[in-house]
Design a protein around this motif. Structure first.
Motif, mmCIF file in Angstrom:
data_model
loop_
_atom_site.group_PDB
_atom_site.id
_atom_site.type_symbol
_atom_site.label_atom_id
_atom_site.label_comp_id
_atom_site.label_asym_id
_atom_site.label_seq_id
_atom_site.Cartn_x
_atom_site.Cartn_y
_atom_site.Cartn_z
ATOM 1 N N GLN A 288 0.856 -1.222 0.000
ATOM 2 C CA GLN A 288 0.000 0.000 0.000
ATOM 3 C C GLN A 288 0.872 1.245 0.000
ATOM 4 O O GLN A 288 0.580 2.243 -0.683
ATOM 5 C CB GLN A 288 -0.885 -0.027 1.244
ATOM 6 N N THR A 289 1.974 1.243 0.761
ATOM 7 C CA THR A 289 2.868 2.402 0.824
ATOM 8 C C THR A 289 3.459 2.678 -0.555
ATOM 9 O O THR A 289 3.505 3.838 -0.999
ATOM 10 C CB THR A 289 4.019 2.127 1.822
ATOM 11 N N LEU A 290 3.886 1.648 -1.222
ATOM 12 C CA LEU A 290 4.461 1.817 -2.575
ATOM 13 C C LEU A 290 3.446 2.405 -3.511
ATOM 14 O O LEU A 290 3.744 3.332 -4.300
ATOM 15 C CB LEU A 290 4.943 0.456 -3.111
ATOM 16 N N LYS A 291 2.192 1.894 -3.379
ATOM 17 C CA LYS A 291 1.108 2.371 -4.240
ATOM 18 C C LYS A 291 0.875 3.861 -4.002
ATOM 19 O O LYS A 291 0.774 4.661 -4.932
ATOM 20 C CB LYS A 291 -0.146 1.568 -3.945
ATOM 21 N N ARG A 292 0.854 4.297 -2.721
ATOM 22 C CA ARG A 292 0.613 5.714 -2.396
ATOM 23 C C ARG A 292 1.765 6.569 -2.889
ATOM 24 O O ARG A 292 1.560 7.675 -3.394
ATOM 25 C CB ARG A 292 0.455 5.893 -0.869
ATOM 26 N N GLU A 293 2.996 6.082 -2.764
ATOM 27 C CA GLU A 293 4.162 6.819 -3.228
ATOM 28 C C GLU A 293 4.011 7.091 -4.698
ATOM 29 O O GLU A 293 4.275 8.210 -5.163
ATOM 30 C CB GLU A 293 5.438 5.993 -2.997
ATOM 31 N N LYS A 294 3.625 6.013 -5.409
ATOM 32 C CA LYS A 294 3.443 6.107 -6.853
ATOM 33 C C LYS A 294 2.386 7.143 -7.184
ATOM 34 O O LYS A 294 2.606 8.024 -8.028
ATOM 35 C CB LYS A 294 3.036 4.727 -7.401
#
Ligand code: GTP
Ligand code: MG
Length: 453
Positions: A436-442
C-alpha cells in the motif's frame, strides 16, 4: 621388735587348748583299761618335763587389748605392768573413728621368751556419736579368729609356728567417775564378752577416795550383772590357785594406778606418783590394786587366759562360722554326720542349685531369643509395609508428573501452533502494508497536489 627381760612370766607351761582335748581322749581311752604296777623305773614320768622343755623352746605369745577412753592411762599401765617402755609417742587422735593399733614386742625373762602384742583402741570414746565405737574392736577380734580358722582349714597347716594374734585378754579401762558405768562402757563390754576375756579395771584410781572407791566397785559389779555382761572370772577349779583366784574375784574391778617414775621411799626406789600432798605407790596394795592385777594377769592366770581364748571364745567363733558355712555334727535325725558327708551333701545341694540356675538361665535365654525374634519380625513387617506405601506413593507421584508433563507438552504444542499462525499473519500484514505504501508513493508522484498527512 624389742627384746627386754621382764619380771614375773613363769607359770606358762602348756600351750593352747589341745591339752584339754588330749586329756579327754586319754580319759576315754583309759576307761576299761587294766591298772598295772611297774616293777622298775621306765621313764615316762619325765613327760611333764618334756612338755615344759618343748614349750620353753617354742616360746609363748600373749596378746592384750586395751580398751578405754583417751588419756585414761592405758599406755602408762602397760609400761608399768611389764616394767619397760613400749610406745614412743602418745597415739595421734586425728582420725574420725576408733582405729586399732597393734604393736608386737619380744620379751625375755630367764630363758622364757614371750611374744607380746599390745593392741590399742585409739580414739575410743572421742566421738560425739558413740554408737559405732565398739564396731572396729569387734571386727578386729573377729579378724584374728578368722585368720586362725583359715590357717586351721588349710590342707598344709603350720599351726606350730603360726603367729597367733587372737586376743587373750581385754583390759577394759573405766573412768574414775565414782558414779556409775557409762552406757558406752556397758554397750562395748556386752558386745565383747562372748569374744574375749574381759578384765575391768578402774583407771587412775588415785583420783578417787577410798570410801568412794568401794562404793564405785560395788556399783560397777551390780551394773555389769544387771546388764548380763560376762567378765572373766579367775578360775577356781585348780586347787593350787583356787584360793587366791577366789579372793581376787571378789576384788574386781581392780583399781589401778600406773607410773614408770621411780621415787626413793625410805631406802628403796619404788614406782610411784608424787603429788604436792603425798605419794601414791603403785606397788603398795593399800594404795591400789596394781599388784593384784599383775599377779592375776601375768603370774597366775596367763595360761588360763590363753586356754579360755582357745577353748571358749575361738571355739564359739569357729562353731558359728562353720554352721554358717553349712557344716553340722548331726543330721536331722540327730545321727552323727561326718565332715565328708556334710561336704558331699553340700556339694550335691550346690550342684542341684547350679543345675536349677542353669536351667532357669537357659529358659530365660530361649524366651529372650523368642522375644527378640518376634520383635525383629514385627520390625521387618513394618519395614515392608512402609516400603510398599512409599513405592505406591512414588508411583502415584510419577504418574501425576507424567500427566502434568503430557498436558504441558500439549500446551507447548498448541502455543507453538498459535505462534506460527501469528507469525504468518504478521508477515502477511507487513507485506500488504508495504504494498500500500508503494502504491501511495506512486500516486503522489503522479499527482503532486495530493497532500501528505
Ligand atoms: P591415749 O593413748 O592417748 O588414749 O592415752 P592413754 O590412755 O594411753 O594414757 P597415757 O598412758 O598416755 O596417760 C595419759 C596421762 O595420764 C599422762 O599424763 C599420764 O601420766 C597420766 N596417768 C597415767 N596413769 C595415771 C594414773 O594412774 N593416775 C593419774 N593420776 N594419772 C595417770
Ligand atoms: Mg596410749
Amino acid at each position: 621388735m624389742h627384746s627386754v627381760p621382764v619380771a614375773g612370766i613363769r607359770q606358762l607351761l602348756v600351750s593352747g587348748g589341745s591339752t584339754m582335748a588330749a586329756a579327754e581322749v586319754a580319759r576315754q581311752m583309759s576307761e576299761g583299761a587294766r591298772n598295772l604296777s611297774l616293777s622298775g623305773h621306765v621313764g615316762f614320768d619325765s613327760m611333764p618335763d618334756q612338755l615344759v622343755n618343748k614349750s620353753v623352746c617354742q616360746g609363748f605369745c600373749f596378746n592384750i587389748l586395751c580398751v578405754g577412753e583417751t588419756g585414761l592411762g592405758k599406755s602408762t599401765l602397760m609400761d608399768t605392768l611389764f616394767n619397760t617402755r613400749f610406745e614412743g609417742d602418745p597415739a595421734a587422735h586425728n582420725q574420725p573413728g576408733v582405729h586399732i593399733k597393734s604393736n608386737n614386742y619380744e620379751l625375755q625373762e630367764s630363758n622364757v621368751r614371750l611374744k607380746l602384742s599390745i593392741v590399742n583402741s585409739v580414739g575410743f570414746g572421742d566421738q560425739i556419736n558413740k554408737e559405732e565405737s565398739y564396731k572396729s574392736i569387734v571386727e578386729f577380734i573377729d579378724a584374728q579368729f578368722e585368720a586362725y580358722l583359715q590357717e586351721e582349714l588349710k590342707i598344709k597347716r603350720t599351726l606350730h609356728n603360726y603367729h597367733d594374734s587372737r586376743i587373750h585378754v581385754c583390759l577394759y579401762f573405766i573412768a574414775p567417775t565414782g558414779h556409775s558405768l557409762k552406757s558406752l562402757d556397758l554397750v562395748t563390754m556386752k558386745k565383747l564378752d562372748s569374744k574375749v576375756n574381759i578384765i575391768p579395771i578402774i583407771a587412775k584410781a588415785d583420783s578417787i577416795s577410798k570410801n568412794e572407791l568401794q562404793k564405785f566397785k560395788i556399783k560397777i559389779m551390780s551394773e555389769l550383772v544387771s546388764n548380763g555382761v560376762q567378765i572373766y572370772q579367775f578360775p577356781t577349779d585348780d586347787e593350787t590357785v583356787a584360793e587366791i583366784n577366789g579372793t581376787m574375784n571378789a576384788h574386781l574391778p581392780f583399781a589401778v594406778v600406773g607410773s614408770t617414775e621411780e621415787i626413793k621411799i625410805g631406802n628403796k626406789m619404788m614406782k610411784a606418783r608424787q603429788y604436792p600432798w603425798g605419794t601414791v605407790q603403785v606397788e603398795n596394795e593399800s594404795h591400789c590394786d596394781f599388784v593384784k592385777l599383775r599377779e592375776m594377769l601375768i603370774r597366775v592366770n596367763m595360761e588360763d587366759l590363753r586356754e579360755q581364748t582357745h577353748t571358749r571364745h575361738y571355739e564359739l567363733y569357729r562353731r558359728c562360722k562353720l554352721e554358717e558355712m553349712g557344716f553340722k555334727d548331726t543330721d536331722p535325725d540327730n545321727k552323727p554326720f561326718s565332715l565328708q558327708e556334710t561336704y558331699e551333701a553340700k556339694r550335691n545341694e550346690f550342684l542341684g542349685e547350679l543345675q536349677k540356675k542353669e536351667e532357669e538361665m537357659r529358659q530365660m535365654f530361649v524366651m529372650r531369643v523368642k522375644e527378640k525374634e518376634s520383635e525383629l519380625k514385627e520390625a521387618e513387617k513394618e519395614l515392608h509395609d512402609k516400603f510398599d506405601r512409599l513405592k505406591k506413593l512414588h508411583q502415584d507421584e510419577k504418574k501425576k508428573l507424567e500427566d502434568k508433563k503430557k498436558s504441558l507438552d500439549d500446551e507447548i504444542n498448541a502455543f507453538k501452533q498459535r505462534k506460527t499462525a501469528a507469525e504468518l499473519l504478521q508477515s502477511q500484514a507487513q507485506q500488504s502494508g508495504s504494498q500500500q505504501t508503494l502504491k501511495r508513493e506512486k500516486e503522489r508522484k503522479n499527482n503532486p497536489w495530493l497532500c501528505t498527512e
